[in-house]
Design a protein around this motif. Structure first.
Motif, PDB file in Angstrom:
ATOM      1  N   TYR A  78      39.424 -47.614 -15.616  1.00  0.00           N
ATOM      2  CA  TYR A  78      39.637 -48.515 -15.022  1.00  0.00           C
ATOM      3  C   TYR A  78      38.774 -49.842 -15.048  1.00  0.00           C
ATOM      4  O   TYR A  78      39.167 -51.282 -14.571  1.00  0.00           O
ATOM      5  N   LEU A  79      37.053 -49.543 -14.896  1.00  0.00           N
ATOM      6  CA  LEU A  79      36.951 -50.858 -15.683  1.00  0.00           C
ATOM      7  C   LEU A  79      36.891 -51.617 -16.673  1.00  0.00           C
ATOM      8  O   LEU A  79      37.022 -53.156 -16.251  1.00  0.00           O
ATOM      9  N   ALA A  80      37.644 -51.426 -17.517  1.00  0.00           N
ATOM     10  CA  ALA A  80      38.017 -52.267 -18.110  1.00  0.00           C
ATOM     11  C   ALA A  80      38.587 -53.391 -18.830  1.00  0.00           C
ATOM     12  O   ALA A  80      39.191 -54.122 -18.604  1.00  0.00           O
ATOM     13  N   GLN A  81      39.911 -52.180 -17.838  1.00  0.00           N
ATOM     14  CA  GLN A  81      40.999 -52.323 -17.628  1.00  0.00           C
ATOM     15  C   GLN A  81      40.961 -53.860 -16.527  1.00  0.00           C
ATOM     16  O   GLN A  81      41.681 -54.544 -16.008  1.00  0.00           O
ATOM     17  N   SER A  82      40.204 -53.697 -15.751  1.00  0.00           N
ATOM     18  CA  SER A  82      39.675 -54.134 -13.714  1.00  0.00           C
ATOM     19  C   SER A  82      39.235 -55.398 -14.079  1.00  0.00           C
ATOM     20  O   SER A  82      39.258 -56.490 -14.019  1.00  0.00           O
ATOM     21  N   TYR A  83      38.469 -55.856 -15.756  1.00  0.00           N
ATOM     22  CA  TYR A  83      37.887 -56.687 -15.890  1.00  0.00           C
ATOM     23  C   TYR A  83      38.538 -57.596 -16.337  1.00  0.00           C
ATOM     24  O   TYR A  83      38.515 -58.843 -16.852  1.00  0.00           O
ATOM     25  N   HIS A  84      39.148 -57.458 -17.222  1.00  0.00           N
ATOM     26  CA  HIS A  84      40.659 -57.645 -18.347  1.00  0.00           C
ATOM     27  C   HIS A  84      41.719 -58.142 -17.387  1.00  0.00           C
ATOM     28  O   HIS A  84      41.562 -59.751 -17.349  1.00  0.00           O
ATOM     29  N   GLU A  85      41.921 -57.714 -16.282  1.00  0.00           N
ATOM     30  CA  GLU A  85      42.492 -57.825 -15.608  1.00  0.00           C
ATOM     31  C   GLU A  85      42.256 -59.643 -14.392  1.00  0.00           C
ATOM     32  O   GLU A  85      42.834 -60.493 -13.936  1.00  0.00           O
ATOM     33  N   TYR A  86      40.690 -59.775 -14.569  1.00  0.00           N
ATOM     34  CA  TYR A  86      40.636 -60.224 -13.410  1.00  0.00           C
ATOM     35  C   TYR A  86      40.013 -61.387 -14.440  1.00  0.00           C
ATOM     36  O   TYR A  86      40.299 -62.582 -13.798  1.00  0.00           O
ATOM     37  N   PHE A  87      40.048 -61.128 -15.685  1.00  0.00           N
ATOM     38  CA  PHE A  87      39.692 -62.943 -16.394  1.00  0.00           C
ATOM     39  C   PHE A  87      40.677 -63.720 -16.859  1.00  0.00           C
ATOM     40  O   PHE A  87      41.201 -64.613 -16.485  1.00  0.00           O
ATOM     41  N   GLU A  88      41.934 -62.726 -16.042  1.00  0.00           N
ATOM     42  CA  GLU A  88      43.451 -63.308 -16.452  1.00  0.00           C
ATOM     43  C   GLU A  88      43.201 -64.273 -15.083  1.00  0.00           C
ATOM     44  O   GLU A  88      44.045 -65.668 -15.356  1.00  0.00           O
ATOM     45  N   ARG A  89      43.400 -63.490 -13.697  1.00  0.00           N
ATOM     46  CA  ARG A  89      43.937 -63.917 -12.403  1.00  0.00           C
ATOM     47  C   ARG A  89      42.341 -64.811 -12.611  1.00  0.00           C
ATOM     48  O   ARG A  89      43.373 -66.190 -12.734  1.00  0.00           O
ATOM     49  N   THR A  90      41.498 -65.535 -13.504  1.00  0.00           N
ATOM     50  CA  THR A  90      40.343 -66.108 -12.983  1.00  0.00           C
ATOM     51  C   THR A  90      40.647 -67.392 -13.657  1.00  0.00           C
ATOM     52  O   THR A  90      40.398 -68.367 -14.934  1.00  0.00           O
ATOM     53  N   SER A  91      41.303 -67.039 -15.117  1.00  0.00           N
ATOM     54  CA  SER A  91      42.120 -68.407 -16.393  1.00  0.00           C
ATOM     55  C   SER A  91      40.014 -67.806 -17.387  1.00  0.00           C
ATOM     56  O   SER A  91      40.275 -69.194 -16.995  1.00  0.00           O
ATOM     57  N   GLN A  92      39.867 -67.449 -17.062  1.00  0.00           N
ATOM     58  CA  GLN A  92      38.703 -67.453 -17.694  1.00  0.00           C
ATOM     59  C   GLN A  92      39.005 -66.650 -19.520  1.00  0.00           C
ATOM     60  O   GLN A  92      39.838 -65.231 -20.108  1.00  0.00           O
TER      61      GLN A  92
END
Length: 287
Positions: free
Chosen positions: A98-112
């Motif tokens: 879940y942590l890996a998935q949450s970071y993946h989605e965070y980077f997509e949301r913040t366009s990083q």
């Protein structure tokens, strides 16, 4: 209304009830802030508008789990996973995924982009397990290295703080008590609506999540009853799987011809003697 239309509406209604009490409780920003303040009483600056729920899609199965992700501004990512009365350290694997998935989605949301030379910004993780069973000798902190690799120095580590029932007056503890009352009522009344309504009544009388239960009693009953359906489906599946496994075992033993049906029956209790006789006749017919 046609039967097909009615069935479609029932399916949609059941899907909307999948939030679980744990997740539904913290959809309310006031409760979410109270949860955060329980974990960070020293933080007087964070307000409701700085908290956002991060949806955690279940990456393991289609079953419902009580997993909650909270973004605190852009600085913290809190993951709270519930371990119910049946304790398992496998929850550390869930946290890792879940942590890996949450970071993946965070980077997509913040366009990083992870493929550029510029270092990305990421929120600091805080990992918690809310355990609704009895603490016993369980640790306050569990770690991947200790539980799975005998404390070896491994290249990736996950540590989570475990929250148990305590004598503290806070919303997390109230939720744990709510779960324990529910488990007690299921033992008395079975997986029935009465177990749900008695749980709500007792908790309201004891001032446990009283405001939430009073304002959303109908919704809570619907949510919990829908979970019964999932539980019953899973139990039926497990029972069928056990019967099929024992049938295969019995078939092999019959073919070996070394044991009587009575002796085989002791090894495969899920099958009746009549079922064993029918299976024996099938095996003899095929041989």
């Amino acid at each position: 209304m046609s039967d097909d239309t009615k069935q479609t509406q029932e399916v949609k209604a059941k899907r909307t009830a999948k939030n679980s009490v744990f997740l539904d409780l913290f959809q309310d920003k006031k409760n979410l802030l109270e949860l955060y303040k329980t974990l960070h009483p020293e933080d007087a600056d964070t307000t409701e508008d700085k908290l956002d729920i991060v949806t955690i899609d279940n990456v393991l199965t289609d079953n419902l789990y009580n997993d909650l992700g909270i973004m605190v501004g852009n600085n913290k990512l809190l993951l709270l996973l519930e371990a119910q009365a049946s304790w398992t350290v496998n929850i550390l694997i869930r946290i890792l995924l879940y942590l890996a998935q949450s970071y993946h989605e965070y980077f997509e949301r913040t366009s990083q982009s992870l493929y550029k030379s510029k270092k990305v910004k990421m929120p600091k993780p805080e990992l918690y397990v809310i355990y609704t069973g009895n603490k016993g000798r369980k640790s306050d902190i569990i770690s991947l290295s200790k539980e799975f690799f005998n404390g070896a120095d491994i290249d990736i580590e996950i540590k989570a703080r475990v929250i148990y029932e305590s004598d503290r007056d806070n919303i997390i503890n109230e939720y744990i008590v709510f779960c324990k009352v529910f488990n007690e009522q299921v033992k008395v009344h079975g997986m029935t609506k009465q177990a749900v309504t008695e749980t709500i009544r007792i908790c309201k009388d004891r001032n446990i999540l009283k405001q939430y239960l009073s304002s959303k009693e109908v919704e809570v009953v619907t949510i919990m009853m829908s979970l019964f359906d999932d539980e019953q489906i899973m139990r039926t599946y497990e029972k069928d799987l056990k019967r099929e496994t024992e049938r295969e075992t019995a078939e092999r033993m019959i073919k070996m011809g070394k044991l009587s049906l009575e002796e085989i029956g002791l090894c495969v209790p899920a099958l009746s003697f009549d079922e064993l006789k029918e299976l024996e006749a099938e095996v003899m017919q095929l041989s």
